[in-house]
Design a protein around this motif. Structure first.
Motif: not given
Length: 170
Positions: A144, A126-127, A14, A139, A129-131, A142
């Motif tokens: 991050r 999406e970023g 990201w 990532v 949403a996953i924190g 599983d």
């Protein structure tokens, strides 16, 4: 940003193309490519930050460069010039496309017509949403890993995770 081979680990990076920390992360990404080659897929994911005025346009330009076959080389060239991007904006994005032998007119048109906005916005959503809160964030599997706070030890941690994933039966 590519078709995923289920047997190959994927590292989502990201990134924000006006971010000095992302520029610093290029050395780690290069080392990961050298170590794992095609066994590891490294995907550029966009997370433009509001404080950088040209980050969203740069992300769209990187998607156009990908469409023209040079996504990562283009992203790396933009990251190498983050200070200049702050001053010159879209003019620099088109100039870099020309320097890399891309269709600069098509790059300019893509920035005007916004054909890649949905990809960039979807990555950013999406970023969130996953924190993901800052860049670079990695990532893999599983896990991050936040490189925006500190990149100290991150490459080693990613290498451990990739080695573990490659050793697991598919």
């Amino acid at each position: 940003m590519s078709d995923t081979d289920p047997a190959r680990p994927v590292l989502d990076v990201w990134c924000e193309l006006q971010c000095p920390d992302c520029r610093t992360a290029l050395a780690d990404l290069s080392a990961l490519r050298d170590r794992f080659g095609d066994a590891l897929e490294i995907r550029l994911r966009h997370f433009p930050l509001e404080r950088h005025r040209h980050a969203h346009a740069a992300a769209q330009a990187a998607e156009e460069a990908l469409a023209q076959g040079q996504g990562w080389p283009y992203a790396e060239a933009v990251l190498a010039r983050t200070g200049e991007l702050a001053e010159r904006g879209e003019l620099l994005l088109v100039e870099i496309a020309r320097e890399l032998g891309l269709d600069a007119e098509e790059m300019d048109t893509a920035l005007i017509d916004g054909r890649h906005i949905l990809i960039v916005d979807a990555d950013q959503a999406e970023g969130k949403a996953i924190g993901v809160t800052g860049t670079p964030t990695y990532v893999i599997g599983d896990e991050r890993l936040d490189g925006g706070k500190s990149q100290e030890g991150l490459r080693e941690r990613i290498e451990e995770i990739v080695a573990r994933l490659l050793a697991e039966p598919a």
